[in-house]
Design an enzyme around this catalytic site. Structure first.
Site, mmCIF file in Angstrom:
data_model
loop_
_atom_site.group_PDB
_atom_site.id
_atom_site.type_symbol
_atom_site.label_atom_id
_atom_site.label_comp_id
_atom_site.label_asym_id
_atom_site.label_seq_id
_atom_site.Cartn_x
_atom_site.Cartn_y
_atom_site.Cartn_z
ATOM 1 N NE ARG A 20 32.675 46.087 6.419
ATOM 2 C CZ ARG A 20 31.664 45.104 7.049
ATOM 3 N NH1 ARG A 20 31.697 43.955 7.112
ATOM 4 N NH2 ARG A 20 30.404 45.841 7.513
ATOM 5 C CB CYS A 52 20.030 31.514 11.635
ATOM 6 S SG CYS A 52 19.157 32.162 10.313
ATOM 7 N NE ARG A 87 24.349 38.640 10.899
ATOM 8 C CZ ARG A 87 25.188 38.057 11.872
ATOM 9 N NH1 ARG A 87 25.149 36.914 12.148
ATOM 10 N NH2 ARG A 87 25.785 38.763 12.851
ATOM 11 C CB CYS A 136 17.595 39.501 12.473
ATOM 12 S SG CYS A 136 19.247 38.520 12.037
ATOM 13 C CE1 TYR A 143 35.422 39.671 -0.647
ATOM 14 C CE2 TYR A 143 35.347 40.242 1.779
ATOM 15 C CZ TYR A 143 34.836 39.657 0.644
ATOM 16 O OH TYR A 143 33.717 38.743 0.879
HETATM 17 C C1 LIG Z 1 24.265 37.952 3.417
HETATM 18 C C2 LIG Z 1 25.391 38.798 3.974
HETATM 19 C C3 LIG Z 1 26.263 39.594 2.982
HETATM 20 C C4 LIG Z 1 27.371 40.350 3.309
HETATM 21 N N1 LIG Z 1 28.019 41.276 2.291
HETATM 22 C C5 LIG Z 1 28.834 42.119 2.908
HETATM 23 C C6 LIG Z 1 29.347 42.804 1.764
HETATM 24 O O1 LIG Z 1 29.177 42.802 0.532
HETATM 25 N N2 LIG Z 1 30.557 43.590 2.236
HETATM 26 C C7 LIG Z 1 30.698 43.919 3.567
HETATM 27 O O2 LIG Z 1 31.603 44.576 3.878
HETATM 28 N N3 LIG Z 1 30.214 42.892 4.408
HETATM 29 C C8 LIG Z 1 29.226 42.106 4.136
HETATM 30 N N4 LIG Z 1 28.512 41.371 5.099
HETATM 31 C C9 LIG Z 1 29.065 41.588 6.466
HETATM 32 C C10 LIG Z 1 28.200 42.536 7.084
HETATM 33 O O3 LIG Z 1 28.341 43.978 6.587
HETATM 34 C C11 LIG Z 1 28.343 42.513 8.484
HETATM 35 O O4 LIG Z 1 29.708 42.815 8.902
HETATM 36 C C12 LIG Z 1 28.013 41.261 9.388
HETATM 37 O O5 LIG Z 1 26.756 40.546 8.864
HETATM 38 C C13 LIG Z 1 27.920 41.593 10.900
HETATM 39 O O6 LIG Z 1 26.920 42.285 11.153
HETATM 40 P P1 LIG Z 1 25.306 41.923 11.583
HETATM 41 O O7 LIG Z 1 25.474 41.534 13.002
HETATM 42 O O8 LIG Z 1 24.696 43.412 11.702
HETATM 43 O O9 LIG Z 1 24.821 41.183 10.392
HETATM 44 C C14 LIG Z 1 27.565 40.478 4.701
HETATM 45 C C15 LIG Z 1 26.779 39.811 5.373
HETATM 46 C C16 LIG Z 1 25.879 39.172 5.145
HETATM 47 C C17 LIG Z 1 24.994 38.465 6.301
HETATM 48 S S1 SF4 Z 2 16.933 35.516 10.738
HETATM 49 FE FE1 SF4 Z 2 18.619 34.268 9.803
HETATM 50 S S2 SF4 Z 2 17.998 34.266 7.467
HETATM 51 FE FE2 SF4 Z 2 16.896 35.895 8.616
HETATM 52 S S3 SF4 Z 2 18.039 37.645 8.342
HETATM 53 FE FE3 SF4 Z 2 18.694 36.804 10.435
HETATM 54 S S4 SF4 Z 2 20.563 35.777 9.862
HETATM 55 FE FE4 SF4 Z 2 19.550 36.022 7.995
#
Ligand SMILES: Cc1cc2nc3c(=O)[nH]c(=O)nc-3n(C[C@H](O)[C@H](O)[C@H](O)COP(=O)(O)O)c2cc1C
Ligand code: SF4
Length: 393
Positions: free
Chosen positions: A217, A360, A335, A357, A169
C-alpha cells in the site's frame, strides 16, 4: 462473457483465481498480546470461502512500539507464527491466497502509554501524542524488524507480504517533507526521504525469500499541498518497482483526516434504505466511486507495475470499466467485504449493481475498540453504536 474481475491474474510469483482482493482491514480480534484467535480464523475462513482471490490482512505490527491499536495482530516474535500458520491454512483450504500487511504505526498510534516514534518530532494530524524523533539505531532496528517479520510470515505459509507504505503510517512519515524534517541520510531531499521505504523493501524481500510476492500500500502524494508531491511520489514508486516491488495499492500518503482515505459513498435504493432503518447518514453527499483512480492512472501512465485499486469500489459497471480501461489490474475492497464477505461469490453467480455497504464508516469508528463487523445488519447494533458514541462524548 466472463467479466474482467473474474478472470485469473498473477502478482509476482503468485497465481490468483480472480481480480478481487480483500483490502487490508484491521479486525480488533487478536488477543491483547497480538495472537490469532478462533474469531480471526473464522473471519478469514469465511472471507476465503466468499470467493476473493487474494486476502490482504489487516495491518500487523512488526515491533511493539509500532502497534497502532489494541487487539491488533503482531509478528514481532516467533511465538506468533503457529497461530498465523493455522489462519493461513484456513484461507488456503477456502481457495484464496493471503498476503500479510506488515506495518509500523509511527506517530499514528492510539496505544495508551506508548511514546510514538517518528522520523522527526512532528505530531500526526489525526492521532494525539507527541512522537520522539528516531535515532539512526532506531531506524536500523525498525527496518530489521520488517525483515524478521517477513521471514516469520514466510514460515507461517503466507503467499506474500504487503508493506504498509501509505495512509500516514511510519513509512509515509519518512516519505513526506511535512513530517520528515531530518537533515541526515534519512531525509533532507527526495533521495533521503526514499531511503527508509527502499530499505524496508530490501529487508522484506530478503526475509520473504523467493516464491513470495512483495507488494505495498503506497502513499503516492499527500492530501494537503506543501507535502509529498505527486511527482516525487511517482519517482519513488519507480525506484521501488525497479527494486522488485510486485504490485502497488495506491492511496494518499499523509492525510488531514482519515476520512480522506475512507470516503463515504452512498448509492442505495428505497428498499435498501428501509432495510437499514433510514439513518440520516444516508443523505450525506456521495463521494465518487473508485476515488483513487486518478492515482492509479498516473502510475499506469508512467510505469509498468500491476495496480490494485482500493477506495470506493462499489458497483459492477465501474469495476468492469476500470479493469477494461487498463487503469488497474485488481480491485480491492474493505468495507464491502465487511458487510458481505461472500460478495465475490455472489458476483461469480451473476449478481450485478451496487454493493450493500453504504460506507457509513461505523465499522471504522469501532476499529481498535470492538471486533470488526457491519453495524448496520440489525437495529440492536445500531442502538449499541449510538450508546457507545454518547458514552464517548
Ligand atoms: C474498519 C477498517 C479498518 C481498516 N484497516 C486497515 C488496515 O489495517 N490497513 C490498511 O492499509 N487499511 C485499512 N483500512 C482502509 C481500507 O483498506 C481501505 O483503504 C478503505 O476502507 C477504502 O476502501 P473501501 O471503500 O473498499 O472501504 C481500514 C478500513 C476500515 C473501514
Ligand atoms: S454499511 Fe457501514 S458499518 Fe456496514 S460495512 Fe459498510 S461502512 Fe461498515
Amino acid at each position: 462473457m466472463t467479466p474482467p474481475f473474474l478472470e485469473p491474474g498473477r502478482i509476482g510469483p503468485v497465481a490468483l483465481p480472480n481480480r478481487l482482493v480483500r483490502a487490508p482491514t484491521s479486525e480488533t480480534m487478536a488477543t491483547e498480546d497480538g495472537e490469532v484467535t478462533p474469531d480471526l480464523r473464522r473471519l478469514y475462513g469465511e472471507l476465503a470461502r466468499g470467493g476473493a482471490g487474494l486476502l490482504l490482512t489487516g495491518h500487523i505490527f512488526v515491533r511493539p512500539d509500532g502497534q497502532c491499536s489494541p487487539r491488533q495482530m503482531a509478528l514481532h516474535d516467533d511465538r506468533f507464527v503457529p497461530g498465523l500458520a493455522r489462519l493461513v491454512r484456513e484461507v488456503h483450504a477456502g481457495g484464496a491466497r493471503i498476503f500479510a500487511e506488515l506495518s509500523h504505526a509511527g506517530s499514528q498510534t492510539m496505544m495508551p502509554g506508548l511514546t510514538p516514534l517518528a522520523p522527526s518530532g512532528v505530531s500526526s494530524a489525526i492521532y494525539p501524542g507527541q512522537p520522539r524523533g528516531m535515532t539512526g539505531q532506531d531506524i536500523a532496528e525498525v527496518i530489521a524488524a520488517f525483515g524478521a517479520a517477513a521471514a516469520r510470515a514466510r514460515a507461517a505459509g503466507f503467499d506474500g507480504i504487503h508493506i504498509h507504505g501509505g495512509n500516514g503510517y511510519l513509512a509515509a512519515q519518512f516519505a513526506s517533507p511535512a513530517s520528515n524534517r531530518r537533515d541526515d541520510d534519512w531525509g533532507g531531499d527526495a533521495a533521503g526521504r526514499s531511503r527508509f521505504l527502499l530499505a524496508v523493501l530490501a529487508a522484506v524481500r530478503d526475509g520473504a525469500g523467493p516464491g513470495l510476492a512483495v507488494t505495498a500500500r503506497y502513499g503516492v502524494m499527500d492530501s494537503a499541498p506543501g507535502g509529498l508531491s505527486l511527482e516525487e511520489g511517482l519517482a519513488r514508486l519507480e525506484a521501488l518497482a525497479d527494486a522488485g516491488l510486485d504490485a502497488v495499492e495506491p492511496t494518499y500518503n499523509l492525510m488531514r483526516s482519515y476520512r480522506e482515505n475512507i470516503r463515504p459513498y452512498v448509492a442505495v435504493g428505497a428498499t435498501r434504505a428501509l432495510r437499514d432503518w433510514v439513518a440520516p447518514r444516508l443523505w450525506r453527499p456521495a463521494a465518487p466511486q473508485a476515488y483513487y483512480r486518478p492515482l492509479a492512472r498516473a502510475i499506469k501512465a508512467r510505469m509498468d507495475l500491476p495496480v490494485i485499486l482500493v477506495g470506493g469500489v462499489r458497483g459492477t459497471d465501474v469495476m468492469e470499466e476500470v479493469l477494461r480501461s487498463g487503469d488497474a489490474d485488481f480491485l480491492s475492497m474493505a468495507r464491502p467485504l465487511v458487510r458481505e464477505p461472500d460478495l465475490p461469490k455472489q458476483l461469480a453467480g451473476g449478481r450485478r449493481g451496487v454493493v450493500d455497504c453504504v460506507s457509513c464508516n461505523i465499522c471504522l469508528a469501532h476499529d481498535g475498540h470492538d471486533a470488526l463487523k457491519c453495524w448496520r445488519r440489525n437495529p440492536v447494533d445500531l442502538l449499541r453504536h449510538a450508546a457507545w458514541r454518547l458514552a464517548r462524548r
